[in-house]
Design an enzyme around this catalytic site. Sequence first.
Site, PDB file in Angstrom:
ATOM      1  N   TYR A   1     -13.970   6.813   1.996  1.00 29.36           N
ATOM      2  CA  TYR A   1     -14.846   6.784   3.187  1.00 29.36           C
ATOM      3  C   TYR A   1     -16.021   5.809   2.982  1.00 29.36           C
ATOM      4  O   TYR A   1     -16.467   5.186   3.941  1.00 29.36           O
ATOM      5  CB  TYR A   1     -15.326   8.195   3.546  1.00 29.36           C
ATOM      6  CG  TYR A   1     -14.214   8.982   4.206  1.00 29.36           C
ATOM      7  CD1 TYR A   1     -13.929   8.796   5.558  1.00 29.36           C
ATOM      8  CD2 TYR A   1     -13.416   9.854   3.482  1.00 29.36           C
ATOM      9  CE1 TYR A   1     -12.872   9.477   6.164  1.00 29.36           C
ATOM     10  CE2 TYR A   1     -12.365  10.540   4.074  1.00 29.36           C
ATOM     11  CZ  TYR A   1     -12.101  10.347   5.411  1.00 29.36           C
ATOM     12  OH  TYR A   1     -11.060  10.999   6.017  1.00 29.36           O
TER      13      TYR A   1
ATOM     14  N   HIS B   1     -14.264  14.003  16.019  1.00 26.37           N
ATOM     15  CA  HIS B   1     -13.787  14.043  14.632  1.00 26.37           C
ATOM     16  C   HIS B   1     -14.847  13.557  13.649  1.00 26.37           C
ATOM     17  O   HIS B   1     -14.540  13.187  12.528  1.00 26.37           O
ATOM     18  CB  HIS B   1     -12.493  13.225  14.482  1.00 26.37           C
ATOM     19  CG  HIS B   1     -11.312  13.853  15.158  1.00 26.37           C
ATOM     20  ND1 HIS B   1     -10.141  13.181  15.431  1.00 26.37           N
ATOM     21  CD2 HIS B   1     -11.119  15.124  15.635  1.00 26.37           C
ATOM     22  CE1 HIS B   1      -9.286  13.989  16.029  1.00 26.37           C
ATOM     23  NE2 HIS B   1      -9.848  15.171  16.185  1.00 26.37           N
TER      24      HIS B   1
HETATM   25  C1  BJW Z   1      -3.551   0.269  20.705  1.00 27.53           C
HETATM   26  C2  BJW Z   1      -3.888  -0.939  20.149  1.00 27.53           C
HETATM   27  C3  BJW Z   1      -4.535  -1.842  20.999  1.00 27.53           C
HETATM   28  C4  BJW Z   1      -2.948   0.160  18.601  1.00 27.53           C
HETATM   29  N1  BJW Z   1      -4.780  -1.501  22.267  1.00 27.53           N
HETATM   30  N2  BJW Z   1      -3.793   0.591  21.968  1.00 27.53           N
HETATM   31  C5  BJW Z   1      -2.110  22.668  18.566  1.00 27.53           C
HETATM   32  C6  BJW Z   1      -3.376  22.942  19.057  1.00 27.53           C
HETATM   33  C7  BJW Z   1      -4.513  22.799  18.223  1.00 27.53           C
HETATM   34  C8  BJW Z   1      -4.362  22.380  16.907  1.00 27.53           C
HETATM   35  C9  BJW Z   1      -3.099  22.130  16.425  1.00 27.53           C
HETATM   36  C10 BJW Z   1      -1.991  22.262  17.249  1.00 27.53           C
HETATM   37  N3  BJW Z   1      -0.906  21.949  16.517  1.00 27.53           N
HETATM   38  C11 BJW Z   1      -1.305  21.620  15.267  1.00 27.53           C
HETATM   39  C12 BJW Z   1      -2.648  21.711  15.183  1.00 27.53           C
HETATM   40  C13 BJW Z   1      -3.468  21.438  13.963  1.00 27.53           C
HETATM   41  C14 BJW Z   1      -3.873  20.010  13.713  1.00 27.53           C
HETATM   42  C15 BJW Z   1      -2.874  19.012  14.269  1.00 27.53           C
HETATM   43  O1  BJW Z   1      -3.079  18.396  15.315  1.00 27.53           O
HETATM   44  N4  BJW Z   1      -1.783  18.759  13.570  1.00 27.53           N
HETATM   45  C16 BJW Z   1      -0.792  17.772  14.007  1.00 27.53           C
HETATM   46  C17 BJW Z   1      -0.217  17.088  12.790  1.00 27.53           C
HETATM   47  C18 BJW Z   1       0.230  18.437  14.895  1.00 27.53           C
HETATM   48  N5  BJW Z   1      -5.200  19.800  14.256  1.00 27.53           N
HETATM   49  C19 BJW Z   1      -6.292  20.092  13.549  1.00 27.53           C
HETATM   50  O2  BJW Z   1      -6.220  20.601  12.428  1.00 27.53           O
HETATM   51  C20 BJW Z   1      -7.633  19.847  14.190  1.00 27.53           C
HETATM   52  N6  BJW Z   1      -8.404  21.056  14.109  1.00 27.53           N
HETATM   53  C21 BJW Z   1      -8.113  22.131  14.793  1.00 27.53           C
HETATM   54  O3  BJW Z   1      -7.189  22.175  15.594  1.00 27.53           O
HETATM   55  O4  BJW Z   1      -8.948  23.179  14.549  1.00 27.53           O
HETATM   56  C22 BJW Z   1      -8.647  24.453  15.102  1.00 27.53           C
HETATM   57  C23 BJW Z   1      -9.485  25.472  14.352  1.00 27.53           C
HETATM   58  C24 BJW Z   1      -9.774  26.654  14.999  1.00 27.53           C
HETATM   59  C25 BJW Z   1     -10.562  27.627  14.339  1.00 27.53           C
HETATM   60  C26 BJW Z   1     -11.037  27.366  13.054  1.00 27.53           C
HETATM   61  C27 BJW Z   1     -10.739  26.182  12.417  1.00 27.53           C
HETATM   62  C28 BJW Z   1      -9.952  25.236  13.072  1.00 27.53           C
HETATM   63  C29 BJW Z   1      -8.426  18.782  13.431  1.00 27.53           C
HETATM   64  C30 BJW Z   1      -7.807  17.436  13.507  1.00 27.53           C
HETATM   65  C31 BJW Z   1      -8.611  16.445  12.666  1.00 27.53           C
HETATM   66  C32 BJW Z   1      -8.019  15.044  12.689  1.00 27.53           C
HETATM   67  N7  BJW Z   1      -8.704  14.231  11.751  1.00 27.53           N
HETATM   68  C33 BJW Z   1      -8.341  12.816  11.613  1.00 27.53           C
HETATM   69  C34 BJW Z   1      -9.105  12.238  10.393  1.00 27.53           C
HETATM   70  C35 BJW Z   1     -10.579  12.034  10.732  1.00 27.53           C
HETATM   71  C36 BJW Z   1     -11.314  11.364   9.638  1.00 27.53           C
HETATM   72  C37 BJW Z   1     -10.850   9.950   9.361  1.00 27.53           C
HETATM   73  O5  BJW Z   1     -10.936   9.086  10.249  1.00 27.53           O
HETATM   74  O6  BJW Z   1     -10.409   9.710   8.229  1.00 27.53           O
HETATM   75  O7  BJW Z   1      -8.697  12.120  12.803  1.00 27.53           O
HETATM   76  S1  BJW Z   1      -6.575  12.535  11.454  1.00 27.53           S
HETATM   77  C38 BJW Z   1      -6.568  11.042  12.352  1.00 27.53           C
HETATM   78  O8  BJW Z   1      -5.753  11.193  13.544  1.00 27.53           O
HETATM   79  C39 BJW Z   1      -8.026  10.843  12.847  1.00 27.53           C
HETATM   80  C40 BJW Z   1      -7.810  10.400  14.271  1.00 27.53           C
HETATM   81  O9  BJW Z   1      -8.975  10.627  15.031  1.00 27.53           O
HETATM   82  C41 BJW Z   1      -6.620  11.199  14.704  1.00 27.53           C
HETATM   83  C42 BJW Z   1      -5.883  10.635  15.891  1.00 27.53           C
HETATM   84  O10 BJW Z   1      -5.361   9.363  15.601  1.00 27.53           O
HETATM   85  P1  BJW Z   1      -5.368   8.235  16.735  1.00 27.53           P
HETATM   86  O11 BJW Z   1      -6.749   7.859  17.043  1.00 27.53           O
HETATM   87  O12 BJW Z   1      -4.507   8.647  17.852  1.00 27.53           O
HETATM   88  O13 BJW Z   1      -4.745   6.983  15.906  1.00 27.53           O
HETATM   89  P2  BJW Z   1      -3.202   6.628  15.634  1.00 27.53           P
HETATM   90  O14 BJW Z   1      -3.189   5.685  14.495  1.00 27.53           O
HETATM   91  O15 BJW Z   1      -2.379   7.845  15.483  1.00 27.53           O
HETATM   92  O16 BJW Z   1      -2.722   5.912  16.954  1.00 27.53           O
HETATM   93  C43 BJW Z   1      -3.223   4.654  17.361  1.00 27.53           C
HETATM   94  C44 BJW Z   1      -2.761   4.386  18.780  1.00 27.53           C
HETATM   95  O17 BJW Z   1      -3.380   3.186  19.222  1.00 27.53           O
HETATM   96  C45 BJW Z   1      -1.245   4.173  18.904  1.00 27.53           C
HETATM   97  O18 BJW Z   1      -0.772   4.917  20.035  1.00 27.53           O
HETATM   98  C46 BJW Z   1      -1.104   2.668  19.171  1.00 27.53           C
HETATM   99  O19 BJW Z   1      -0.004   2.348  20.037  1.00 27.53           O
HETATM  100  C47 BJW Z   1      -2.422   2.374  19.853  1.00 27.53           C
HETATM  101  N8  BJW Z   1      -2.882   1.000  19.691  1.00 27.53           N
HETATM  102  N9  BJW Z   1      -3.453  -0.955  18.822  1.00 27.53           N
HETATM  103  C48 BJW Z   1      -4.361  -0.262  22.709  1.00 27.53           C
HETATM  104  N10 BJW Z   1      -4.890  -3.063  20.546  1.00 27.53           N
END
Ligand code: BJW
Length: 235
Positions: A53, A106
Amino acid sequence: MTRIIVLTGAGISAESGVPTFRGAGGLWEGHRVEDVATPEAFAADPETVQRFYDARRRAVASVAPNPAHHALAALERAIGDDLLVVTQNIDDLHERAGSSRVLHMHGELGRARCAACGERPPVQDDLLPGPPCPACGERMLRPDVVWFGELPYGLDEIDAALAACDVFVAIGTSGAVYPAAGFVLTASALGASTLELNLAESEITPFFAESRLGPASVLVPEWVRELLAAPSRTT
Ligand code: BJW
């Protein structure tokens, strides 16, 4: 006035030179993001995670907002409180473009979080070797980012905004991470019109009423121009 929520993901910052997470060239290519972005990974090897980070904080300081960030800032100047940007990104490119109504669900690279007292002080420099917390003096600062299994910030405010919005737009997010991936369903169930702007189809494309494919630096300024030119100011 049209009330708009814009959800942004890593794709909006990609053309500024900030890597996305998933897919070719992504930050975690070859790893499952769910395996590395966890409190357990930090507990197992805090130095490596802090170094990771710290490097990202330094890298973000050397890049600049692109036309997509600037277009959203211009939209806020035009409609003020009727726009809320909810970003999953931990960079500060929205703010540096001039947006002020930004909710970092996030977390932020520009803050630390004290594991001892919960304070979230601003940080500009590296968190290694471990400065003391300005509030309690303990050396237990961690990056103020939300890892898997942790509660995202601002969910109550986001829920209220989703319930009140007329238009929901997602920009550059893969829809792979919840709860953000579910916002489109909530917004459309509550009557908002929905639009996705993305370079490629995402996991949640089918849930949007309209989806436009292309780079954010082109699509976002186009959409903002359209919106501000329309007499009724809808998508
Ligand atoms: C372009 C482009 C250009 C490229 N122009 N476009 C159902 C409901 C609720 C929760 C869950 C659920 N099912 C599962 C969960 C749990 C979990 C989860 O989602 N798991 C999945 C694997 C299914 N979620 C969590 O754990 C979250 N917490 C939670 O739900 O808490 C509940 C709780 C309740 C009570 C007590 C305690 C907890 C937390 C999620 C945290 C995510 N963290 C991260 C890391 C952050 C730190 C860091 O940056 O290092 O966040 S993971 C990572 O993914 C980061 C991002 O914000 C996040 C999303 O990624 P993003 O932004 O979509 O990026 P990419 O790379 O995936 O996509 C890029 C896109 O851009 C692509 O589509 C390209 O096509 C596009 N693109 N160039 C336009 N030029």
